[in-house]
Design a protein around this motif. Structure first.
Motif, PDB file in Angstrom:
ATOM      1  N   ASN A 250       0.840  -1.204   0.000  1.00  9.51           N
ATOM      2  CA  ASN A 250       0.000   0.000   0.000  1.00  9.51           C
ATOM      3  C   ASN A 250       0.879   1.260   0.000  1.00  9.51           C
ATOM      4  O   ASN A 250       0.633   2.205  -0.758  1.00  9.51           O
ATOM      5  CB  ASN A 250      -0.923   0.011   1.221  1.00  9.51           C
ATOM      6  N   SER A 251       1.923   1.264   0.818  1.00 12.52           N
ATOM      7  CA  SER A 251       2.848   2.410   0.865  1.00 12.52           C
ATOM      8  C   SER A 251       3.595   2.558  -0.456  1.00 12.52           C
ATOM      9  O   SER A 251       3.793   3.673  -0.948  1.00 12.52           O
ATOM     10  CB  SER A 251       3.851   2.229   2.007  1.00 12.52           C
ATOM     11  N   LEU A 252       4.005   1.437  -1.033  1.00  9.25           N
ATOM     12  CA  LEU A 252       4.720   1.469  -2.309  1.00  9.25           C
ATOM     13  C   LEU A 252       3.812   2.000  -3.419  1.00  9.25           C
ATOM     14  O   LEU A 252       4.229   2.839  -4.235  1.00  9.25           O
ATOM     15  CB  LEU A 252       5.227   0.067  -2.658  1.00  9.25           C
ATOM     16  N   TYR A 253       2.571   1.532  -3.444  1.00 10.92           N
ATOM     17  CA  TYR A 253       1.599   1.982  -4.446  1.00 10.92           C
ATOM     18  C   TYR A 253       1.380   3.493  -4.342  1.00 10.92           C
ATOM     19  O   TYR A 253       1.386   4.210  -5.350  1.00 10.92           O
ATOM     20  CB  TYR A 253       0.282   1.239  -4.250  1.00 10.92           C
ATOM     21  N   THR A 254       1.216   3.985  -3.121  1.00 10.73           N
ATOM     22  CA  THR A 254       0.996   5.421  -2.900  1.00 10.73           C
ATOM     23  C   THR A 254       2.181   6.235  -3.405  1.00 10.73           C
ATOM     24  O   THR A 254       2.016   7.258  -4.083  1.00 10.73           O
ATOM     25  CB  THR A 254       0.766   5.699  -1.402  1.00 10.73           C
ATOM     26  N   ALA A 255       3.405   5.790  -3.077  1.00  6.76           N
ATOM     27  CA  ALA A 255       4.610   6.506  -3.520  1.00  6.76           C
ATOM     28  C   ALA A 255       4.716   6.514  -5.040  1.00  6.76           C
ATOM     29  O   ALA A 255       5.050   7.535  -5.653  1.00  6.76           O
ATOM     30  CB  ALA A 255       5.853   5.879  -2.896  1.00  6.76           C
ATOM     31  N   LEU A 256       4.430   5.382  -5.673  1.00  2.00           N
ATOM     32  CA  LEU A 256       4.498   5.300  -7.133  1.00  2.00           C
ATOM     33  C   LEU A 256       3.491   6.246  -7.783  1.00  2.00           C
ATOM     34  O   LEU A 256       3.789   6.890  -8.789  1.00  2.00           O
ATOM     35  CB  LEU A 256       4.240   3.859  -7.594  1.00  2.00           C
ATOM     36  N   CYS A 257       2.290   6.336  -7.213  1.00  5.38           N
ATOM     37  CA  CYS A 257       1.268   7.243  -7.748  1.00  5.38           C
ATOM     38  C   CYS A 257       1.704   8.704  -7.637  1.00  5.38           C
ATOM     39  O   CYS A 257       1.472   9.508  -8.550  1.00  5.38           O
ATOM     40  CB  CYS A 257      -0.060   7.060  -7.000  1.00  5.38           C
ATOM     41  N   GLU A 258       2.367   9.036  -6.540  1.00  6.82           N
ATOM     42  CA  GLU A 258       2.723  10.436  -6.268  1.00  6.82           C
ATOM     43  C   GLU A 258       3.970  10.902  -7.017  1.00  6.82           C
ATOM     44  O   GLU A 258       4.167  12.099  -7.193  1.00  6.82           O
ATOM     45  CB  GLU A 258       2.941  10.629  -4.763  1.00  6.82           C
ATOM     46  N   GLN A 259       4.818   9.966  -7.469  1.00  3.62           N
ATOM     47  CA  GLN A 259       6.134  10.343  -7.991  1.00  3.62           C
ATOM     48  C   GLN A 259       6.287  10.198  -9.500  1.00  3.62           C
ATOM     49  O   GLN A 259       7.403  10.250 -10.016  1.00  3.62           O
ATOM     50  CB  GLN A 259       7.220   9.502  -7.299  1.00  3.62           C
ATOM     51  N   GLN A 260       5.172  10.023 -10.230  1.00  8.06           N
ATOM     52  CA  GLN A 260       5.287   9.716 -11.658  1.00  8.06           C
ATOM     53  C   GLN A 260       5.752  10.870 -12.542  1.00  8.06           C
ATOM     54  O   GLN A 260       5.857  10.711 -13.760  1.00  8.06           O
ATOM     55  CB  GLN A 260       3.957   9.164 -12.173  1.00  8.06           C
ATOM     56  N   THR A 261       6.047  12.032 -11.958  1.00 10.33           N
ATOM     57  CA  THR A 261       6.561  13.127 -12.780  1.00 10.33           C
ATOM     58  C   THR A 261       7.999  12.880 -13.237  1.00 10.33           C
ATOM     59  O   THR A 261       8.463  13.517 -14.180  1.00 10.33           O
ATOM     60  CB  THR A 261       6.512  14.458 -12.005  1.00 10.33           C
ATOM     61  N   SER A 262       8.700  11.969 -12.591  1.00  6.44           N
ATOM     62  CA  SER A 262      10.107  11.708 -12.960  1.00  6.44           C
ATOM     63  C   SER A 262      10.230  10.445 -13.803  1.00  6.44           C
ATOM     64  O   SER A 262       9.468   9.490 -13.631  1.00  6.44           O
ATOM     65  CB  SER A 262      10.981  11.561 -11.707  1.00  6.44           C
ATOM     66  N   ASP A 263      11.189  10.474 -14.726  1.00  8.69           N
ATOM     67  CA  ASP A 263      11.479   9.291 -15.556  1.00  8.69           C
ATOM     68  C   ASP A 263      11.751   8.067 -14.697  1.00  8.69           C
ATOM     69  O   ASP A 263      11.263   6.966 -14.980  1.00  8.69           O
ATOM     70  CB  ASP A 263      12.722   9.539 -16.414  1.00  8.69           C
ATOM     71  N   GLN A 264      12.568   8.264 -13.654  1.00  9.24           N
ATOM     72  CA  GLN A 264      13.020   7.110 -12.883  1.00  9.24           C
ATOM     73  C   GLN A 264      11.880   6.442 -12.129  1.00  9.24           C
ATOM     74  O   GLN A 264      11.857   5.200 -11.996  1.00  9.24           O
ATOM     75  CB  GLN A 264      14.171   7.483 -11.943  1.00  9.24           C
ATOM     76  N   ALA A 265      10.901   7.216 -11.655  1.00  9.76           N
ATOM     77  CA  ALA A 265       9.755   6.612 -10.964  1.00  9.76           C
ATOM     78  C   ALA A 265       8.883   5.842 -11.951  1.00  9.76           C
ATOM     79  O   ALA A 265       8.349   4.769 -11.621  1.00  9.76           O
ATOM     80  CB  ALA A 265       8.938   7.683 -10.257  1.00  9.76           C
ATOM     81  N   THR A 266       8.737   6.363 -13.174  1.00 13.69           N
ATOM     82  CA  THR A 266       7.971   5.657 -14.207  1.00 13.69           C
ATOM     83  C   THR A 266       8.684   4.370 -14.606  1.00 13.69           C
ATOM     84  O   THR A 266       8.049   3.332 -14.813  1.00 13.69           O
ATOM     85  CB  THR A 266       7.758   6.563 -15.440  1.00 13.69           C
ATOM     86  N   LEU A 267      10.009   4.421 -14.695  1.00 14.80           N
ATOM     87  CA  LEU A 267      10.778   3.217 -15.022  1.00 14.80           C
ATOM     88  C   LEU A 267      10.657   2.179 -13.910  1.00 14.80           C
ATOM     89  O   LEU A 267      10.559   0.972 -14.183  1.00 14.80           O
ATOM     90  CB  LEU A 267      12.249   3.576 -15.260  1.00 14.80           C
TER      91      LEU A 267
END
Length: 669
Positions: free
Chosen positions: A333-350
């Motif tokens: 759940n914490s990982l999912y939340t962080a991934l949703c919030e950080q998608q502005t960066s290439d590295q988070a999308t990767l």
């Protein structure tokens, strides 16, 4: 770094640095180390400041490269650092600021020297510099010790075991940065490295047992997004007389004045630069991606990729299969939340792509979420602003959508999520629209952008594959989404006619002149016809499987029915046109019977009535459209340069001269 150095330009004359790089060996027990490590300056973060530091220390580094094989001073420095790290955890618990500060300074110098050495020499020479030889008095033999492996193991322990406090934040970031630097050999090779010292140390030997713990720690650093402590809050105190930064706890520890060292002089302020909200999270993510994309060793799979592929949710109590190594659990759940919030960066999308593609536990969890809009909307926004993104970021976002659309449950549920006021979508005011219709709009917009700008077949194919996967589950399409589907077909139809006309003229010209080389219009025509057929299959799939849910698509079809006339008898499209032609004919007849001057509302009412009346067995069944993302052969040829370009552009406090980089070109994205 000396008692009187207040400017970076004074570093080449600094007595302590001259002794470190000189011709005399310095014992690890020498008081010199306490004096060398008692410096204080705000760590440079911008590439300009880092370049300035590098230029100022050229002479020192050159002397060290020349003299160190004989003096072993780099080895002694590492020994000093290693001995200090044994007490680091206790020092953190006891709030021993000075001990941690000096240990951080030791690591800062090691990281800097390691970067210089890796850039300047071969791996064999590098290992020579990091080999410690201890000779007994009167003995002609020596015990050689590989300090580089010891250093890497120590860094992994430091990252995973030292509690994250205000006083340990900087040394934690520095440890991760040093690991990135250790792996940076790849930057200086055009070809992907398949055998290197990183493989030697990280995939076997003493470092291997730390694999799962390291991956877990790096993930948690990304999840927590811990901000750095305020400047001076934990170590430095600001002098009221404007004399720069002085170490508040320094008195009595070392003789003489400690260095007041800033990049612009003792009393100048550091240049303002856009700071990351969490350097620790950013650096952790970059290291994680580098580790995950290391090539397999000749005799062993990449253990860091294995760890990423197999970790489970903390709520999953099922036993780990004994055949899967390097497993651990983390809060999904914490990982999912962080991934949703950080998608502005290439590295988070990767990272999101990597987890969705490689970890079935994560994929299953995400697809079961009831708030998928939190993940999908940031991905759609990346695609919507395609002009502002680099091509790799767009590809990753698109492949994520393709992976998600492989699941029928996802394709159904996105049409049940109703969104209001999508402010970033500027072509039209969307006061209320389903997530599914918005996804269709953004993907179609990406296709149209690609047709007019980049003309990338790979991007076309993946966009159409995502639409095709969704098509059988289209539900209650927004009228604008239905219009855009037909508008895209109209654009393709015009393109087809244009290429066909060019091909015909070219053929006529070839009869009169045999000497002029002709463009390959046949290939262009073949490509455009493939795309047109795909669009017809998508429309057909929706009509066949969910006609009763989509009166707006039928309306759009009827409004532009003349577009489809030319394809009814075309040999490439005859079969797939049967259902579309039947629907157009059936509903056109009912509208004709209703009379002229019909309002939009009345037309939709007639369509809804007709949908009920149309016998479903009259629609020919075609195989279900299903496309699955398959990673290309040798994916490392794409991903390794991509990851290192992210490190080069995004890493905090690291700088490489672009002229030295061999892995990718600076002007590529």
């Amino acid at each position: 770094m000396g008692s009187n150095s207040s400017r970076i330009g004074d570093l080449p004359k600094n007595e302590y640095l001259k002794k470190l790089s000189g011709i005399e060996s310095v014992s690890e027990n020498d008081p010199f180390w306490n004096q060398l490590l008692s410096f204080s300056f705000p760590a440079p973060t911008s590439s300009a400041d880092l370049k300035l530091l590098e230029e100022a220390t050229i002479s020192v580094c050159k002397s060290l490269v020349e003299n160190n094989p004989r003096t072993g001073n780099v080895g002694a420095l590492i020994k000093v650092f290693l001995s200090r790290t044994k007490e680091l955890k206790l020092s953190a618990e006891c709030q021993n600021h000075i001990f941690i500060w000096q240990t951080h300074n030791a690591l800062f110098i090691i990281c800097y020297l390691l970067k210089v050495f890796i850039c300047e020499m071969s791996e064999e020479e590098l290992q020579l510099h990091f080999t410690y030889e201890e000779k007994s008095p009167g003995s002609y033999t020596s015990d050689s010790e590989d300090l580089l492996e010891e250093l890497v193991c120590c860094l992994m322990q430091l990252i995973t075991d030292i509690p994250l406090l205000d006083i340990t934040y900087e040394i934690s970031v520095e440890a991760i940065s040093t690991m990135v630097v250790f792996l940076s050999c790849q930057l200086f090779h055009k070809e992907v490295l398949r055998q290197s010292i990183s493989h030697k140390y990280l995939m076997r030997g003493r470092c291997l047992p730390y694999t799962s713990k390291l991956v877990k720690t790096l993930l948690y650093n990304f999840i927590r997004q811990e901000k750095p402590p305020p400047p001076g809050a934990h170590v430095f105190s600001q002098q009221s007389d404007g004399g720069g930064l002085l170490y508040g706890l320094a008195s009595g520890v070392a003789t003489g004045l400690w260095t007041v060292f800033t990049l612009g002089g003792a009393s100048s302020k550091a240049a303002a630069s856009p700071a990351l909200s969490s350097p620790l999270a950013n650096q952790s993510l970059l290291l994680l991606l580098v580790l995950a994309n290391l090539t397999d060793a000749a005799d062993a799979a990449n253990p860091y990729r294995q760890a990423i592929m197999s970790f489970k949710n903390t709520q999953d109590n099922s036993p780990f299969p004994s055949s899967i190594p390097h497993t651990f659990q983390i809060n999904f759940n914490s990982l999912y939340t962080a991934l949703c919030e950080q998608q502005t960066s290439d590295q988070a999308t990767l990272l999101l792509y990597t987890l969705l593609h490689q970890n079935s536990n994560i994929r299953t969890y995400m697809l079961a979420r009831t708030d998928m809009e939190n993940l999908v909307l940031p991905i759609l926004e990346i695609l919507y602003h395609v002009e502002e993104r680099n091509s790799h970021h767009v590809y990753m976002a698109l492949i994520i959508l393709l992976i998600l659309t492989e699941d029928d449950g996802f394709n159904r549920s996105i049409h049940e999520v109703i969104l209001k006021n999508i402010t970033w979508y500027s072509e039209r005011v969307l006061t209320e629209i389903s997530l599914g219709s918005l996804l269709i709009l953004v993907v179609i917009r990406t296709i149209q952008y690609n047709m007019t700008r980049t003309r990338d077949k790979y991007l076309h194919t993946n966009c159409l594959a995502a639409l095709a996967n969704m098509s059988a589950q289209f539900r209650s399409l927004h009228q604008y989404a239905a219009q855009r589907i037909i508008s895209l077909f109209s654009l393709l139809s015009k393109k087809h006619n244009k290429v066909l006309e060019q091909a015909t003229q070219s053929l006529r010209g070839s009869l009169s002149s045999n000497d002029v080389p002709l463009p390959d219009y046949a290939q262009d025509l073949n490509v455009i016809e493939e795309v047109i057929r795909m669009m017809l299959e998508i429309i057909n799939s929706c009509l066949t499987n969910s006609l009763h849910h989509n009166p707006n698509l039928v309306y759009a079809l009827l409004y532009k029915r003349d577009l489809f006339e030319q394809f009814r008898t075309h040999p490439s499209f005859q079969d797939i046109m049967q259902n579309i032609d039947l629907v157009i004919t059936f509903f056109s007849s009912r509208l004709l019977q209703a009379g002229a001057e019909l309002s939009v509302e009345r037309v939709l009412e007639i369509i809804k009535q007709g949908i009920v009346a149309l016998p479903k067995d009259r629609l020919k069944k075609f195989p279900e459209l299903k496309f699955k993302y398959v990673e290309e052969e040798q994916p490392e040829e794409f991903f390794i340069p991509y990851v290192w370009s992210l490190v080069y552009n995004s890493a905090t406090g690291l700088y490489w001269d672009p002229q030295d980089i061999q892995l990718f070109t600076m002007d590529s994205d």
